[in-house]
Design a protein around this motif. Structure first.
Motif, mmCIF file in Angstrom:
data_model
loop_
_atom_site.group_PDB
_atom_site.id
_atom_site.type_symbol
_atom_site.label_atom_id
_atom_site.label_comp_id
_atom_site.label_asym_id
_atom_site.label_seq_id
_atom_site.Cartn_x
_atom_site.Cartn_y
_atom_site.Cartn_z
ATOM 1 N N ASN A 1 0.793 -1.224 0.000
ATOM 2 C CA ASN A 1 0.000 0.000 0.000
ATOM 3 C C ASN A 1 0.829 1.279 0.000
ATOM 4 O OD1 ASN A 1 0.746 0.175 2.761
ATOM 5 N ND2 ASN A 1 -1.188 -0.724 3.436
ATOM 6 N N THR A 2 2.125 1.172 0.255
ATOM 7 C CA THR A 2 3.002 2.344 0.211
ATOM 8 C C THR A 2 3.585 2.567 -1.177
ATOM 9 O OG1 THR A 2 3.578 1.893 2.523
ATOM 10 C CG2 THR A 2 4.954 3.466 1.376
ATOM 11 N N ALA A 3 3.500 1.588 -2.055
ATOM 12 C CA ALA A 3 4.169 1.676 -3.355
ATOM 13 C C ALA A 3 3.786 2.923 -4.155
ATOM 14 C CB ALA A 3 3.917 0.399 -4.162
ATOM 15 N N PRO A 4 2.505 3.301 -4.265
ATOM 16 C CA PRO A 4 2.198 4.520 -5.010
ATOM 17 C C PRO A 4 2.797 5.776 -4.380
ATOM 18 C CG PRO A 4 0.244 3.156 -4.823
ATOM 19 C CD PRO A 4 1.278 2.565 -3.907
ATOM 20 N N LEU A 5 2.877 5.810 -3.053
ATOM 21 C CA LEU A 5 3.435 6.987 -2.375
ATOM 22 C C LEU A 5 4.915 7.161 -2.671
ATOM 23 C CD1 LEU A 5 1.770 6.753 1.154
ATOM 24 C CD2 LEU A 5 0.932 7.892 -0.907
ATOM 25 N N MET A 6 5.604 6.057 -2.943
ATOM 26 C CA MET A 6 7.054 6.105 -3.127
ATOM 27 C C MET A 6 7.460 6.195 -4.590
ATOM 28 S SD MET A 6 8.109 6.167 -0.077
ATOM 29 C CE MET A 6 9.868 5.986 -0.392
ATOM 30 N N TRP A 7 6.517 6.445 -5.491
ATOM 31 C CA TRP A 7 6.818 6.377 -6.920
ATOM 32 C C TRP A 7 7.979 7.271 -7.326
ATOM 33 C CZ3 TRP A 7 5.574 3.043 -10.588
ATOM 34 C CH2 TRP A 7 5.952 3.360 -11.885
ATOM 35 N N ASP A 8 7.921 8.551 -6.984
ATOM 36 C CA ASP A 8 8.978 9.482 -7.397
ATOM 37 C C ASP A 8 10.315 9.166 -6.734
ATOM 38 O OD1 ASP A 8 7.198 10.757 -9.017
ATOM 39 O OD2 ASP A 8 7.170 12.650 -7.919
ATOM 40 N N PHE A 9 10.267 8.572 -5.549
ATOM 41 C CA PHE A 9 11.502 8.243 -4.846
ATOM 42 C C PHE A 9 12.175 7.015 -5.457
ATOM 43 C CE2 PHE A 9 8.590 10.322 -1.926
ATOM 44 C CZ PHE A 9 9.357 11.389 -1.490
ATOM 45 N N GLU A 10 11.386 6.154 -6.089
ATOM 46 C CA GLU A 10 11.938 4.941 -6.705
ATOM 47 C C GLU A 10 12.131 5.069 -8.215
ATOM 48 O OE1 GLU A 10 9.437 1.708 -5.584
ATOM 49 O OE2 GLU A 10 10.179 1.666 -3.524
ATOM 50 N N HIS A 11 11.377 5.981 -8.850
ATOM 51 C CA HIS A 11 11.429 6.079 -10.302
ATOM 52 C C HIS A 11 11.750 7.485 -10.805
ATOM 53 C CE1 HIS A 11 8.781 2.621 -9.400
ATOM 54 N NE2 HIS A 11 9.355 2.069 -10.456
ATOM 55 N N GLY A 12 11.850 8.454 -9.935
ATOM 56 C CA GLY A 12 12.088 9.836 -10.346
ATOM 57 C C GLY A 12 13.297 10.431 -9.661
ATOM 58 N N GLU A 13 13.436 11.733 -9.819
ATOM 59 C CA GLU A 13 14.603 12.430 -9.281
ATOM 60 C C GLU A 13 14.579 12.533 -7.762
ATOM 61 O OE1 GLU A 13 14.920 16.197 -11.191
ATOM 62 O OE2 GLU A 13 15.331 15.357 -13.188
ATOM 63 N N ALA A 14 13.405 12.448 -7.160
ATOM 64 C CA ALA A 14 13.312 12.615 -5.705
ATOM 65 C C ALA A 14 14.154 11.588 -4.961
ATOM 66 C CB ALA A 14 11.855 12.514 -5.248
ATOM 67 N N GLY A 15 14.343 10.406 -5.554
ATOM 68 C CA GLY A 15 15.124 9.380 -4.877
ATOM 69 C C GLY A 15 16.548 9.794 -4.593
ATOM 70 N N GLY A 16 17.106 10.690 -5.422
ATOM 71 C CA GLY A 16 18.468 11.149 -5.195
ATOM 72 C C GLY A 16 18.598 12.214 -4.130
ATOM 73 N N GLU A 17 17.455 12.725 -3.652
ATOM 74 C CA GLU A 17 17.476 13.814 -2.675
ATOM 75 C C GLU A 17 17.423 13.322 -1.233
ATOM 76 O OE1 GLU A 17 17.833 16.743 -3.848
ATOM 77 O OE2 GLU A 17 17.350 16.406 -5.947
#
Length: 295
Positions: free
Chosen positions: A13-29
């Protein structure tokens, strides 16, 4: 300056919330780790994480937290992943094993029994193994992915969100993003940075970062990808994963959810399941007036 550390829940249930962190630039921040709901709360309390998708119950137990507005793991209908599992009708249950992964659903279980299902039950914490739970107790509380994997044709099951909504008419909020106030204050404040240089870089709006990640994760094509990845992990059909994320889980911390959350805190304090919760304090986005309502 170190980056902010996020403690996220390792459930579907957390997977949609983490989308940008796993697939976008937010993960590098950010620095990101995945764990169980109860461990997320402990990490914020210990100061080893700065931001966590905390169980709602943790807000009453961990001091000096601020809520990131607008995002939640909630339900406005049966949730499927918070189950009381037994081999007997609920009125015959006397002993209940409580999933050690949980804080909020433990309190919810106690509220439901005390207020509507009959008091006098005995509760014991156990690891989420339903056969071991039922070998020693009349019922077991399971949350998250283990609950989704239960063959409900083999047991009597009670969906706790469905019971809450039936008795209160309010949605139930299981978790939301919160940040430690100390992580945002003073010279020790962690910095979000788009590079490894020592030059100061303006920080993005935290509330916006997490809201946008939720919005991107709920886009149809991205939900399809999540379903393809998670279905084999949980031995579920892709259609069941997608239905769970789009119909059973509600990802918005709106006015109705906040009303349900306040009622949960009031009932939990009344029966002694949780200490009295402090007033909800929100991290106000930079573009919102200080006196605006945050939902």
């Amino acid at each position: 300056m170190r980056p902010l550390h996020i403690s996220a829940i390792s459930y579907l249930n957390t997977a949609p919330l983490m989308w940008d962190f796993e697939h976008g630039e937010a993960g590098g921040e950010f620095e990101i780790s995945y764990t169980l709901p109860s461990a997320c709360a402990r990490a914020l309390q210990a100061g080893t994480s700065d931001i966590g998708i905390i169980p709602a119950a943790a807000y009453a137990q961990v001091p000096s937290l601020m809520v990131l507005p607008g995002v939640a793991i909630a339900s406005r209908r049966p949730v499927r992943s918070i189950l009381l599992v037994s081999r007997a009708p609920v009125e015959k249950i006397r002993t209940v094993a409580l999933d050690t992964s949980s804080l909020t659903s433990v309190a919810l279980t106690k509220i439901l029994f005390e207020k509507w299902l009959g008091g006098g039950r005995t509760f014991t914490s156990m690891a989420p193994n339903i056969e071991e739970m039922l070998a020693q107790h009349d019922a077991g509380l399971l949350i998250g992915d283990p609950a989704l994997q239960i063959d409900r044709s083999r047991y009597d099951t009670l969906d706790l969100a469905e019971e809450w909504i039936r008795h209160t008419g309010k949605p139930f909020v299981f978790a939301f993003w919160a940040v430690r106030e100390k992580a945002l204050c003073g010279d020790s404040r962690p910095r979000l940075s788009a590079s490894r240089s020592d030059a100061p870089i303006p920080e993005p709006d935290l509330a916006q970062v997490f809201q946008q990640s939720r919005d991107h994760g709920l886009e149809p094509a991205n939900l399809d990808q999540i379903a393809r990845e998670w279905a084999p992990r949980l031995a579920l059909k892709e259609s069941d994963v997608r239905t769970y994320l789009t119909e059973n889980i509600y990802y918005h911390l709106d006015t109705a959810c906040l009303e349900g959350l306040q009622l949960f805190y009031r009932y939990a304090a009344e029966i002694g399941a949780l200490p009295a919760a402090p007033e909800m304090r929100f991290l106000i986005p930079a573009n919102v007036p200080a006196n605006a309502a945050i939902v």
